[in-house]
Design a protein around this motif. Structure first.
Motif, mmCIF file in Angstrom:
data_model
loop_
_atom_site.group_PDB
_atom_site.id
_atom_site.type_symbol
_atom_site.label_atom_id
_atom_site.label_comp_id
_atom_site.label_asym_id
_atom_site.label_seq_id
_atom_site.Cartn_x
_atom_site.Cartn_y
_atom_site.Cartn_z
ATOM 1 N N LEU A 189 0.829 -1.202 0.000
ATOM 2 C CA LEU A 189 0.000 0.000 0.000
ATOM 3 C C LEU A 189 0.864 1.253 0.000
ATOM 4 O O LEU A 189 0.615 2.202 -0.719
ATOM 5 C CB LEU A 189 -0.914 0.012 1.225
ATOM 6 C CG LEU A 189 -2.143 -0.891 1.154
ATOM 7 C CD1 LEU A 189 -2.930 -0.810 2.451
ATOM 8 C CD2 LEU A 189 -3.034 -0.509 -0.028
ATOM 9 N N LYS A 190 1.900 1.206 0.815
ATOM 10 C CA LYS A 190 2.738 2.376 0.971
ATOM 11 C C LYS A 190 3.441 2.739 -0.334
ATOM 12 O O LYS A 190 3.665 3.902 -0.640
ATOM 13 C CB LYS A 190 3.783 2.098 2.060
ATOM 14 C CG LYS A 190 4.232 3.348 2.796
ATOM 15 C CD LYS A 190 5.145 2.978 3.945
ATOM 16 C CE LYS A 190 6.248 4.007 4.063
ATOM 17 N NZ LYS A 190 7.405 3.474 4.772
ATOM 18 N N GLU A 191 3.824 1.723 -1.103
ATOM 19 C CA GLU A 191 4.558 1.983 -2.337
ATOM 20 C C GLU A 191 3.650 2.280 -3.515
ATOM 21 O O GLU A 191 4.108 2.578 -4.606
ATOM 22 C CB GLU A 191 5.457 0.773 -2.661
ATOM 23 C CG GLU A 191 6.678 0.736 -1.742
ATOM 24 C CD GLU A 191 7.426 -0.581 -1.850
ATOM 25 O OE1 GLU A 191 7.036 -1.421 -2.681
ATOM 26 O OE2 GLU A 191 8.390 -0.752 -1.098
ATOM 27 N N ALA A 192 2.355 2.174 -3.299
ATOM 28 C CA ALA A 192 1.417 2.359 -4.407
ATOM 29 C C ALA A 192 1.276 3.826 -4.772
ATOM 30 O O ALA A 192 1.432 4.711 -3.939
ATOM 31 C CB ALA A 192 0.065 1.792 -4.036
ATOM 32 N N ASP A 193 1.049 4.083 -6.076
ATOM 33 C CA ASP A 193 0.776 5.447 -6.524
ATOM 34 C C ASP A 193 -0.726 5.713 -6.480
ATOM 35 O O ASP A 193 -1.156 6.850 -6.369
ATOM 36 C CB ASP A 193 1.261 5.641 -7.967
ATOM 37 C CG ASP A 193 2.756 5.448 -8.089
ATOM 38 O OD1 ASP A 193 3.489 6.055 -7.293
ATOM 39 O OD2 ASP A 193 3.177 4.687 -8.976
ATOM 40 N N LEU A 194 -1.492 4.669 -6.635
ATOM 41 C CA LEU A 194 -2.949 4.832 -6.725
ATOM 42 C C LEU A 194 -3.623 3.661 -5.990
ATOM 43 O O LEU A 194 -3.252 2.500 -6.170
ATOM 44 C CB LEU A 194 -3.383 4.850 -8.196
ATOM 45 C CG LEU A 194 -4.899 4.897 -8.461
ATOM 46 C CD1 LEU A 194 -5.507 6.191 -7.948
ATOM 47 C CD2 LEU A 194 -5.177 4.733 -9.958
ATOM 48 N N ILE A 195 -4.627 3.996 -5.205
ATOM 49 C CA ILE A 195 -5.394 2.970 -4.500
ATOM 50 C C ILE A 195 -6.819 2.971 -5.060
ATOM 51 O O ILE A 195 -7.454 4.030 -5.131
ATOM 52 C CB ILE A 195 -5.501 3.285 -2.986
ATOM 53 C CG1 ILE A 195 -4.130 3.588 -2.374
ATOM 54 C CG2 ILE A 195 -6.236 2.163 -2.267
ATOM 55 C CD1 ILE A 195 -3.240 2.398 -2.238
ATOM 56 N N LEU A 196 -7.261 1.827 -5.467
ATOM 57 C CA LEU A 196 -8.665 1.696 -5.840
ATOM 58 C C LEU A 196 -9.350 0.991 -4.666
ATOM 59 O O LEU A 196 -9.129 -0.206 -4.426
ATOM 60 C CB LEU A 196 -8.822 0.881 -7.126
ATOM 61 C CG LEU A 196 -8.122 1.471 -8.364
ATOM 62 C CD1 LEU A 196 -8.322 0.576 -9.577
ATOM 63 C CD2 LEU A 196 -8.623 2.875 -8.668
ATOM 64 N N LEU A 197 -10.130 1.773 -3.901
ATOM 65 C CA LEU A 197 -10.746 1.223 -2.695
ATOM 66 C C LEU A 197 -12.192 0.847 -3.022
ATOM 67 O O LEU A 197 -12.996 1.709 -3.392
ATOM 68 C CB LEU A 197 -10.686 2.263 -1.588
ATOM 69 C CG LEU A 197 -10.943 1.798 -0.155
ATOM 70 C CD1 LEU A 197 -10.343 2.760 0.835
ATOM 71 C CD2 LEU A 197 -12.406 1.571 0.140
ATOM 72 N N VAL A 198 -12.499 -0.427 -2.930
ATOM 73 C CA VAL A 198 -13.816 -0.902 -3.365
ATOM 74 C C VAL A 198 -14.728 -1.150 -2.144
ATOM 75 O O VAL A 198 -14.305 -1.768 -1.163
ATOM 76 C CB VAL A 198 -13.684 -2.208 -4.191
ATOM 77 C CG1 VAL A 198 -15.013 -2.542 -4.853
ATOM 78 C CG2 VAL A 198 -12.580 -2.065 -5.241
ATOM 79 N N LEU A 199 -15.960 -0.597 -2.234
ATOM 80 C CA LEU A 199 -16.962 -0.804 -1.179
ATOM 81 C C LEU A 199 -18.168 -1.529 -1.782
ATOM 82 O O LEU A 199 -18.380 -1.506 -2.993
ATOM 83 C CB LEU A 199 -17.411 0.554 -0.615
ATOM 84 C CG LEU A 199 -16.320 1.447 0.008
ATOM 85 C CD1 LEU A 199 -16.893 2.823 0.328
ATOM 86 C CD2 LEU A 199 -15.722 0.798 1.247
ATOM 87 N N ASN A 200 -18.964 -2.090 -0.915
ATOM 88 C CA ASN A 200 -20.159 -2.801 -1.371
ATOM 89 C C ASN A 200 -21.394 -1.922 -1.189
ATOM 90 O O ASN A 200 -21.763 -1.551 -0.079
ATOM 91 C CB ASN A 200 -20.303 -4.107 -0.557
ATOM 92 C CG ASN A 200 -21.375 -5.011 -1.148
ATOM 93 O OD1 ASN A 200 -22.223 -4.557 -1.936
ATOM 94 N ND2 ASN A 200 -21.320 -6.271 -0.769
#
Lengths: 459, 627
Positions: free
Chosen positions: A298-309
């Motif tokens: 997570l820390k090294e990521a440039d982009l987070i796609l956070l998925v919710l229901n």
């Protein structure tokens, strides 16, 4: 001086529609002619810079080995300034390797890493910074990245760096005049004056480095991680992105078997989807690779796609995820709009703060366009789209810029701590040299070694 | 009418600042040496400013001394004042400058030459060299004497086809109306040397009695005793001041309205003058927005009334020079004793030399000093000593001694000359040295005494003293690392009193010394100093305080040395190397650098040319392109 003829596979390893084997040297055309059967002419008779359909014949068995298109480019108007032949064959390791083997048997020598570029360089075709941009050319995974590499070759970076060097040089000269002519009444280069100038240059280098980050992303892809509780649709999201956009490079193995990456091109933004295998297998990154490693990913990521229901209430776990990605570039995806709404959308928007929120039904393929638009906007933020932007996309350039930044910081702290101006000047001169190394103005031997070993086979 | 004179190991032609160092070096290294000069009364003559040293130049004097040369010792005996310059800056750029008693300087130097065993001093004008099969074997004088030698060093200064120009007057002359050397210059051209025409100049001298010093600012020498030589123990305390005044609007108007009378602008002067030492008319034309220029009044000695008007170098006509002087505060009634003049002369294009200062064209022939296109007494002397050392070593069948750029300003000077050449009289500047933190005034002995001893130039007694100093420095540095200073009330109070931030925790004395405002003297006050000499304390302080920077420069030196270690085969054919730019081919072929490092410093050779050379040499392709 004679050049022997070198050959190598010049397309990336992996499955592609076509692959190219390239030859360069005095014998390039002769070697290709030993293998090639066209409809009309031998390759030595065709015009320069033409592409010719035909077959490669294995001289030992006299059987057709491959269906090919052969480009013939005669010296000196070629990449290496030598005769070049490029054999376009069907993609896939088997056929391209067969072609290479035929060429090597017919008299070609397997090229060393970077040897094509080295020859181009030796024959005066390109200068140092251009040579390095060539590395990026082949690695360019999208059209946009291609433009960045091209800009660099045209010397935009050189120009920018030269301006900064000139400024440093002028400042240094001013310090020098005070030293060599201590009694003359030239204005003294005071600590304050020097400090201001150095901070100014420092600011510029920082700005180049900021855009450099974008350049790196263009080349290596935006490191993207999909997170979410089990069963929110992470796997569907992944499949949707990959299928919609065609993976450019598939299954590039990471350092461990745990992390598998896939590249997709979303509206010009190359995404490097991290740990896709993990998602596919268990749907839960944390469960699969452990809390510590997932934090690192997570820390090294440039982009987070956070998925919710969409069809489930926000849980404590969801909120924890928000906490974990705090301060990062996040797109919130509320999936499963095909099911009844149970989530509190107001609350979602509240905790999402400034991050974009997109609602999708991946099952019905709804909302994917908006998601892609969000990704594109997030990356380019409008201004970055300008064509004349100078991206620094080469990691050696970035390393040198970082070093320049730090020697400048040394200079600034020397000045601030009251060390004599001529001491700080040592750091300033070093900065000047470091910037010079980017554009090849102060070449050192290690630079050459590093430069050529960094080239991959077949370039 | 010719006759055969005696034979020598080394003959030095000229007895200026290059010549005397060359002759002494050669003789002191055991070579039987002859020095020939046009006029025995002009040994070590200072035709221009009466001073020795200054930024970069002063360090050269220290280097000459550390190697065992004479300039430092001689000026220590004959100066009228000394000042340490740049004391407000870092240790790397500090520089000593002495005002000389010109006459005394000459007579002292002549005495030293006369006392030197192995050295014969002789008046005579050399007109030709004896050259057989590309090897120099002696000289022939105007009076027909032939002297055989195993090596010859030319140090003819500005005498070759010298021409003095004052306004529209010009005549063949050496400096200060001495006779010029005409035939030798033509002879060198016949031998195939490329010559270049340079120009320099000197200001008028005025009578001390006629100056109104009340209108000038006094510039005294330092009160603290100073010396160039590491051997000097007696200091001159009775110093004479210099004075500072300025040109003004009136001066500038006068010059501007008379520019047509300047040979610089009428086209009469063809030689290239130095940018960094322009004539007053040059300064006014090129920097016309500057309201005033500094003029330093410098006594030429104790027993003379002549005062050198520094800053007023000019080739304007004599009557105009008088009028200009009268516009300067303090000089309104100044009596001009000698007029300023410009002088043109022939110099050798220095890229025709190996780094040993031997010519590439003729073996066993060395050149040094202004003849090689430099300017300045110190630059001349620095080359002189190296030419003397290398001529003697050549005679003794030994490898030449070549100082590199991290070792000495002399190394920088010679490397620049033979590698880059120069298109104006070359002056050393601190900025020409990329490792100047290593090339300090204070550590010249640490850099060069070992070498001076090794080549037999430094006497045992001095070397022992030096070795002891070196050991003390190392021991004291180590000791300071181990001594801990605790933040006791007494310590804190002493720090406060010295204006130094108090200690937070106990710390080593070395760490404390690294703070910019802490001196070795303060450590002594805190009770952690040792009884060491000032010289040792100075070294310990500088080496500790600037350790980080020194380390950085040493790393850069390592990189340079790696490049310098890559030797280029002597028979390389640059024209056969594909990919080298044409300009690079020509330049490299002209300079014939000995290493990749040197090649990278040749002007007109760009980094990609060097990469190509590197690649070729590394791949062993040299064999293929060799002749």
């Amino acid at each position: 001086m004679e050049h022997d003829t070198i050959a190598a596979i010049s397309t990336p390893m992996g499955e592609g529609a076509i692959a190219i084997v390239r030859l360069s040297g005095d014998e390039a055309i002769k070697i290709a002619d030993q293998l090639y059967r066209g409809k009309k002419k031998a390759l030595k008779e065709v015009d320069s810079h033409t592409i010719n359909y035909g077959h490669l014949i294995d001289p030992e068995t006299n059987e057709v080995a491959e269906e090919v298109m052969v480009s013939v480019m005669k010296a000196p108007h070629t990449f290496t300034k030598e005769d070049i032949v490029e054999i376009n064959c069907h993609g896939g390791l088997v056929s391209v390797n067969r072609v290479l083997q035929l060429v090597l048997r017919a008299g070609g020598r397997l090229a060393e890493p970077g040897e094509f570029t080295k020859r181009a360089f030796l024959n005066g075709r390109i200068d140092l910074s251009q040579a390095e941009a060539v590395i990026d050319l082949i690695r360019a995974k999208t059209d946009r990245a291609m433009n960045v590499a091209l800009n660099q070759m045209e010397g935009r970076l050189s120009k920018l760096i030269s301006t900064l060097r000139q400024e440093l040089l002028e400042t240094v000269a001013h310090v020098e005049v005070n030293i060599d002519y201590p009694e003359y009444d030239a204005e003294e280069m005071t600590h304050d004056l020097l400090l201001n100038k150095m901070k100014d240059v420092h600011h510029h280098i920082e700005r180049i480095l900021t855009t450099a980050k974008q350049g790196k992303i263009l080349r290596e892809g935006l490191s993207t991680v999909i997170v979410g509780r089990p069963n929110v649709g992470k796997s569907s999201l992944l499949n949707s992105l990959v299928h919609e956009n065609k993976a450019i490079v598939t299954d590039v193995p990471g350092t461990t078997r745990d992390v598998i990456e896939e590249y997709v091109n979303v509206r010009g933004v190359p995404l490097r989807l991290v740990d896709t295998a993990g998602i596919r297998e268990t749907e839960d990154i944390v469960e699969r690779i452990g809390v510590e490693r997932s934090r690192k990913v997570l820390k090294e990521a440039d982009l987070i796609l956070l998925v919710l229901n969409y069809s489930d209430e926000l849980t404590h776990e969801d909120e924890q995820l928000f906490e974990a990605v705090k301060g990062m570039d996040v797109i919130v995806i509320v999936n499963k709009t095909d099911l009844p709404e149970k989530i509190d959308m107001d609350r979602v928007k509240e905790i999402a703060q400034e991050h974009p929120v997109v609602t999708t039904s991946l099952l019905k393929e709804e909302g994917v366009d908006q998601l892609e638009e969000s990704i594109s906007q997030l990356f380019f933020r409008g201004s970055l789209e300008a064509q004349d932007m100078t991206y620094v996309s080469n990691s050696r350039h970035i390393a040198l810029l970082e070093q320049s930044k730090s020697t400048l910081e040394d200079a600034v702290s020397a000045i601030e701590s009251g060390l004599p101006v001529d001491m700080a000047q040592i750091d300033i001169t070093r900065t000047w040299e470091l910037l010079g190394e980017i554009i090849g103005d102060t070449v050192s031997e290690s630079l050459i070694d590093q430069l050529f070993s960094q080239f991959c086979l077949g370039k | 009418m010719g006759y055969k004179g005696e034979s020598y190991d080394v003959i030095v032609v000229g007895a200026g600042h290059a010549g005397v160092e060359a002759g002494l070096a050669s003789a002191r290294m055991g070579a039987k040496t002859l020095m020939l000069t046009l006029n025995l009364d002009s040994v070590a003559f200072m035709p221009c400013n009466p001073s020795v040293g200054g930024p970069a130049k002063g360090i050269v004097v220290r280097e000459i001394d550390a190697l065992g040369g004479e300039m430092g010792r001689n000026i220590d005996k004959t100066h009228i004042q000394m000042r340490m310059l740049n004391t407000g800056k870092g240790p790397a750029v500090r520089a000593l400058r002495a005002q000389a008693d010109k006459v005394l300087y000459q007579s002292e130097m002549k005495k030293t030459l006369e006392q030197e065993e192995n050295l014969t001093l002789l008046q005579g004008m050399v007109e030709r060299l004896i050259v057989e099969d590309g090897v120099c074997k002696g000289v022939v004088t105007k009076t027909g004497a032939e002297y055989d030698a195993k090596a010859v060093i030319l140090t003819t200064g500005t005498f070759l086809r010298g021409k003095i120009i004052i306004g529209d007057l010009s005549y063949e002359s050496g400096p200060n109306n001495m006779q010029p050397s005409i035939n030798l210059s033509y002879h060198l051209q016949e031998l195939g040397f490329d010559m270049v025409r340079f120009k320099t100049g000197t200001p008028p001298r005025v009578n001390n009695k006629s100056i109104d010093y009340s209108k000038a600012e006094i510039q005294p020498g330092d009160e603290e005793p100073r010396a160039f030589s590491y051997e000097t123990t007696k200091y001159i305390t009775d110093q004479l001041p210099c004075w500072l005044t300025y040109t003004g609007e009136e001066t500038h108007e006068l010059i501007n309205s008379n520019l047509h009378r300047s040979p610089m602008y009428s086209g009469m002067i063809e030689g290239t003058g130095p940018r960094y030492c322009p004539s007053i008319e040059d300064k006014i034309v090129r920097f016309n927005d500057k309201p005033r220029h500094q003029i330093f009044l410098e006594p030429e000695g104790r027993d003379t009334n002549e005062v050198y008007v520094q800053g007023l170098s000019t080739s304007l006509p004599e009557d105009l020079q008088r009028k200009i002087l009268a516009t300067i505060p303090g000089l309104e009634k100044a009596e001009m004793m000698r007029a300023g003049y410009a002088i043109e002369y022939d110099a050798i294009v220095p890229t025709q030399l190996w780094p040993s200062l031997e010519t590439k064209r003729i073996q066993n022939l060395f050149t040094a000093g202004q003849l090689n296109g430099t300017s300045g007494y110190e630059e001349a002397a620095g080359q002189g000593i190296m030419a003397g050392i290398n001529a003697a070593r050549k005679v003794q069948d030994k490898e030449p001694v070549i100082l590199d750029r991290s070792q000495a300003y002399i190394g920088v000077l010679i490397d620049d000359l033979v590698t880059k050449g120069t298109n104006e009289p070359y002056r050393l500047l601190t900025s020409r040295a990329e490792y100047r933190l290593l090339l300090r005034h204070d550590n010249a002995d640490l850099r060069l005494t070992d070498l001076g001893y090794e080549i037999g130039f430094i006497k045992q007694e001095r070397f022992d003293r030096f070795t002891k100093k070196k050991e003390q420095i190392e021991a004291e540095k180590k000791r300071l690392e181990k001594v801990i200073v605790k933040p006791t009330p007494e310590v804190q109070e002493k720090l406060r009193n010295a204006g130094v931030t108090e200690l937070k925790d106990a710390t080593s004395a070395a760490t404390l010394l690294k703070r910019p405002e802490v001196t070795y003297g303060l450590l002594a006050q805190l009770g952690v100093g040792e009884e060491v000499s000032d010289e040792v304390a100075e070294q310990v302080e500088i080496q500790t305080k600037y350790a980080g920077y020194i380390e950085k420069q040493l790393q850069q030196v390592d990189r340079m040395k790696k490049m310098d270690e890559k030797k280029i085969p002597e028979d390389i054919d640059y024209f056969a190397i594909q990919g080298l730019a044409n300009e690079a081919k020509q330049k490299l072929n002209e300079v014939r650098p000995l290493s990749i490092g040197q090649a990278s410093r040749v002007s007109g050779v760009n980094p990609s040319d060097i990469s190509i050379l590197l690649v070729y040499i590394e791949q062993g392709k040299i064999a293929r392109v060799g002749k």
